[in-house]
Design a protein around this motif. Structure first.
Motif, PDB file in Angstrom:
ATOM      1  N   TRP A   1     -30.747  49.634  77.129  1.00  0.00           N
ATOM      2  CA  TRP A   1     -31.245  51.013  77.205  1.00  0.00           C
ATOM      3  C   TRP A   1     -31.577  51.619  75.852  1.00  0.00           C
ATOM      4  O   TRP A   1     -31.954  52.781  75.766  1.00  0.00           O
ATOM      5  CB  TRP A   1     -30.262  51.907  77.963  1.00  0.00           C
ATOM      6  CG  TRP A   1     -28.852  51.948  77.465  1.00  0.00           C
ATOM      7  CD1 TRP A   1     -28.398  52.506  76.304  1.00  0.00           C
ATOM      8  CD2 TRP A   1     -27.695  51.431  78.127  1.00  0.00           C
ATOM      9  NE1 TRP A   1     -27.038  52.372  76.202  1.00  0.00           N
ATOM     10  CE2 TRP A   1     -26.569  51.712  77.316  1.00  0.00           C
ATOM     11  CE3 TRP A   1     -27.490  50.765  79.342  1.00  0.00           C
ATOM     12  CZ2 TRP A   1     -25.272  51.340  77.670  1.00  0.00           C
ATOM     13  CZ3 TRP A   1     -26.203  50.398  79.683  1.00  0.00           C
ATOM     14  CH2 TRP A   1     -25.115  50.680  78.861  1.00  0.00           C
ATOM     15  N   GLU A   2     -31.478  50.836  74.788  1.00  0.00           N
ATOM     16  CA  GLU A   2     -31.947  51.324  73.497  1.00  0.00           C
ATOM     17  C   GLU A   2     -33.476  51.274  73.453  1.00  0.00           C
ATOM     18  O   GLU A   2     -34.121  50.692  74.324  1.00  0.00           O
ATOM     19  CB  GLU A   2     -31.350  50.489  72.361  1.00  0.00           C
ATOM     20  CG  GLU A   2     -29.839  50.599  72.227  1.00  0.00           C
ATOM     21  CD  GLU A   2     -29.358  51.971  71.774  1.00  0.00           C
ATOM     22  OE1 GLU A   2     -30.212  52.828  71.446  1.00  0.00           O
ATOM     23  OE2 GLU A   2     -28.136  52.192  71.754  1.00  0.00           O
ATOM     24  N   ASP A   3     -34.060  51.865  72.421  1.00  0.00           N
ATOM     25  CA  ASP A   3     -35.515  51.988  72.350  1.00  0.00           C
ATOM     26  C   ASP A   3     -36.224  50.643  72.439  1.00  0.00           C
ATOM     27  O   ASP A   3     -37.245  50.517  73.116  1.00  0.00           O
ATOM     28  CB  ASP A   3     -35.916  52.688  71.045  1.00  0.00           C
ATOM     29  CG  ASP A   3     -35.493  54.150  71.023  1.00  0.00           C
ATOM     30  OD1 ASP A   3     -35.185  54.696  72.099  1.00  0.00           O
ATOM     31  OD2 ASP A   3     -35.462  54.738  69.932  1.00  0.00           O
TER      32      ASP A   3
ATOM     33  N   PHE B   1     -35.361  49.024  76.333  1.00  0.00           N
ATOM     34  CA  PHE B   1     -35.478  49.711  77.616  1.00  0.00           C
ATOM     35  C   PHE B   1     -36.837  49.500  78.276  1.00  0.00           C
ATOM     36  O   PHE B   1     -36.924  49.215  79.472  1.00  0.00           O
ATOM     37  CB  PHE B   1     -35.212  51.210  77.441  1.00  0.00           C
ATOM     38  CG  PHE B   1     -35.432  51.992  78.710  1.00  0.00           C
ATOM     39  CD1 PHE B   1     -34.540  51.886  79.766  1.00  0.00           C
ATOM     40  CD2 PHE B   1     -36.548  52.805  78.861  1.00  0.00           C
ATOM     41  CE1 PHE B   1     -34.745  52.591  80.946  1.00  0.00           C
ATOM     42  CE2 PHE B   1     -36.760  53.512  80.028  1.00  0.00           C
ATOM     43  CZ  PHE B   1     -35.857  53.404  81.074  1.00  0.00           C
TER      44      PHE B   1
ATOM     45  N   ILE C   1     -28.723  50.705  83.903  1.00  0.00           N
ATOM     46  CA  ILE C   1     -29.621  50.817  82.751  1.00  0.00           C
ATOM     47  C   ILE C   1     -30.208  52.223  82.662  1.00  0.00           C
ATOM     48  O   ILE C   1     -30.267  52.823  81.578  1.00  0.00           O
ATOM     49  CB  ILE C   1     -30.733  49.759  82.834  1.00  0.00           C
ATOM     50  CG1 ILE C   1     -30.141  48.355  82.637  1.00  0.00           C
ATOM     51  CG2 ILE C   1     -31.818  50.024  81.788  1.00  0.00           C
ATOM     52  CD1 ILE C   1     -31.136  47.229  82.842  1.00  0.00           C
TER      53      ILE C   1
ATOM     54  N   ARG D   1     -29.555  54.761  79.611  1.00  0.00           N
ATOM     55  CA  ARG D   1     -30.667  55.339  78.850  1.00  0.00           C
ATOM     56  C   ARG D   1     -30.580  56.861  78.837  1.00  0.00           C
ATOM     57  O   ARG D   1     -30.772  57.506  77.800  1.00  0.00           O
ATOM     58  CB  ARG D   1     -31.997  54.897  79.471  1.00  0.00           C
ATOM     59  CG  ARG D   1     -33.241  55.480  78.804  1.00  0.00           C
ATOM     60  CD  ARG D   1     -33.393  54.986  77.389  1.00  0.00           C
ATOM     61  NE  ARG D   1     -34.642  55.441  76.782  1.00  0.00           N
ATOM     62  CZ  ARG D   1     -34.963  55.236  75.520  1.00  0.00           C
ATOM     63  NH1 ARG D   1     -34.140  54.582  74.723  1.00  0.00           N
ATOM     64  NH2 ARG D   1     -36.107  55.672  75.036  1.00  0.00           N
ATOM     65  N   ARG D   2     -30.265  57.457  79.984  1.00  0.00           N
ATOM     66  CA  ARG D   2     -30.147  58.913  80.041  1.00  0.00           C
ATOM     67  C   ARG D   2     -29.028  59.417  79.135  1.00  0.00           C
ATOM     68  O   ARG D   2     -29.202  60.401  78.402  1.00  0.00           O
ATOM     69  CB  ARG D   2     -29.889  59.364  81.480  1.00  0.00           C
ATOM     70  CG  ARG D   2     -29.793  60.876  81.618  1.00  0.00           C
ATOM     71  CD  ARG D   2     -29.489  61.288  83.033  1.00  0.00           C
ATOM     72  NE  ARG D   2     -28.199  60.771  83.487  1.00  0.00           N
ATOM     73  CZ  ARG D   2     -27.713  60.961  84.715  1.00  0.00           C
ATOM     74  NH1 ARG D   2     -28.430  61.629  85.604  1.00  0.00           N
ATOM     75  NH2 ARG D   2     -26.539  60.464  85.061  1.00  0.00           N
TER      76      ARG D   2
ATOM     77  N   ARG E   1     -27.872  58.014  76.464  1.00  0.00           N
ATOM     78  CA  ARG E   1     -28.291  57.875  75.074  1.00  0.00           C
ATOM     79  C   ARG E   1     -29.243  58.999  74.675  1.00  0.00           C
ATOM     80  O   ARG E   1     -29.130  59.569  73.579  1.00  0.00           O
ATOM     81  CB  ARG E   1     -28.970  56.517  74.871  1.00  0.00           C
ATOM     82  CG  ARG E   1     -29.468  56.263  73.470  1.00  0.00           C
ATOM     83  CD  ARG E   1     -28.332  56.120  72.459  1.00  0.00           C
ATOM     84  NE  ARG E   1     -27.696  54.822  72.576  1.00  0.00           N
ATOM     85  CZ  ARG E   1     -26.430  54.651  72.961  1.00  0.00           C
ATOM     86  NH1 ARG E   1     -25.681  55.699  73.273  1.00  0.00           N
ATOM     87  NH2 ARG E   1     -25.905  53.452  73.025  1.00  0.00           N
TER      88      ARG E   1
ATOM     89  N   GLU F   1     -38.312  63.008  78.906  1.00  0.00           N
ATOM     90  CA  GLU F   1     -37.875  61.692  79.373  1.00  0.00           C
ATOM     91  C   GLU F   1     -36.560  61.788  80.138  1.00  0.00           C
ATOM     92  O   GLU F   1     -36.354  61.072  81.116  1.00  0.00           O
ATOM     93  CB  GLU F   1     -37.727  60.717  78.200  1.00  0.00           C
ATOM     94  CG  GLU F   1     -37.402  59.298  78.660  1.00  0.00           C
ATOM     95  CD  GLU F   1     -37.438  58.260  77.549  1.00  0.00           C
ATOM     96  OE1 GLU F   1     -36.969  57.138  77.790  1.00  0.00           O
ATOM     97  OE2 GLU F   1     -37.932  58.585  76.443  1.00  0.00           O
TER      98      GLU F   1
ATOM     99  N   LEU G   1     -35.919  60.442  83.861  1.00  0.00           N
ATOM    100  CA  LEU G   1     -34.815  59.547  84.192  1.00  0.00           C
ATOM    101  C   LEU G   1     -33.960  60.118  85.316  1.00  0.00           C
ATOM    102  O   LEU G   1     -33.502  59.379  86.198  1.00  0.00           O
ATOM    103  CB  LEU G   1     -33.960  59.287  82.951  1.00  0.00           C
ATOM    104  CG  LEU G   1     -34.605  58.409  81.877  1.00  0.00           C
ATOM    105  CD1 LEU G   1     -33.816  58.494  80.576  1.00  0.00           C
ATOM    106  CD2 LEU G   1     -34.706  56.956  82.337  1.00  0.00           C
TER     107      LEU G   1
END
Length: 217
Positions: A113-115, A118, A136, A140-141, A143, A180, A184
């Motif tokens: 889920w990092e840049d 993801f 995931i 991501r959310r 982060r 974003e 998400l």
């Protein structure tokens, strides 16, 4: 910056394996697919693609076939190789590569889920288990929610310095991250609703305990 290179290399490897899982591709077509389908990889240097392919070949995860372009001889006639045309190397996934891809798609750690990772994982969600997709998306959310707080703090400090242009740039970045997060949230809601529906269907089709006892008698 150096610490991000292994993550980028792993993301590129996953993207290549995912594309080759659909169909064998030659290098030029693979580059086009990475550019048009996997927008998250545009930050990668395409000079890293061929070292990636070489490494996958060495590990036996992909194989290469040589194909010479053939002329179309017309209906019913065998194809003839075109004179003077160079053979194309076509890359395909091996059984070992398919199994490796399956294991990679089952991973749901921070790298997913990092840049760098993801976008690649997201494009392969159709091949990913539902519970892994949800983990995931939630990772991501989380982060990005941390990033929102950092952006707000930085924006407040910039406004205190009365730097209007820097503040405007930071505001734009903050709005992008917040957008974003909202996206998400929508995806997570859909995944949870779909999981609930699957659970309800399983319960409806599961035999009741009374039926089981009756069958046993």
């Amino acid at each position: 910056m150096a610490a991000r290179r292994p993550d980028r290399a792993k993301a590129l490897e996953l993207a290549v394996l995912g594309l080759l899982a659909d169909a064998p591709l030659h290098g030029y077509e693979l580059r086009k697919r990475l550019n048009t389908t996997l927008g998250a990889l545009r930050a990668f240097s395409y000079g890293s693609l061929y070292p990636c392919l070489k490494d996958l070949l060495r590990r036996g995860l992909i194989a290469e076939d040589t194909r010479v372009p053939a002329a179309d001889p017309g209906r019913g006639a065998p194809a003839r190789p075109l004179a003077g045309r160079r053979a194309k190397i076509v890359y395909r996934l091996t059984p070992e590569g398919r199994e490796h891809l399956r294991r990679r798609l089952a991973e749901a750690g921070p790298a997913a889920w990092e840049d760098d990772g993801f976008g690649v994982h997201f494009t392969l969600f159709a091949q990913t288990r539902a519970d892994i997709r949800l983990r995931i998306l939630e990772g991501r959310r989380n982060r990005l929610e941390e990033r929102v707080e950092s952006c707000r703090t930085a924006l407040a400090r910039t406004r205190e310095r009365q730097d209007g242009y820097a503040a405007e740039l930071q505001r734009h970045g903050l709005e992008s991250v917040e957008r974003e997060v909202r996206w998400l949230n929508e995806l997570i809601g859909r995944e949870r609703a779909a999981a609930g529906e699957r659970g309800a269907q399983q319960r409806r089709h599961a035999p009741s305990s009374g039926t089981d006892r009756g069958d046993a008698d």
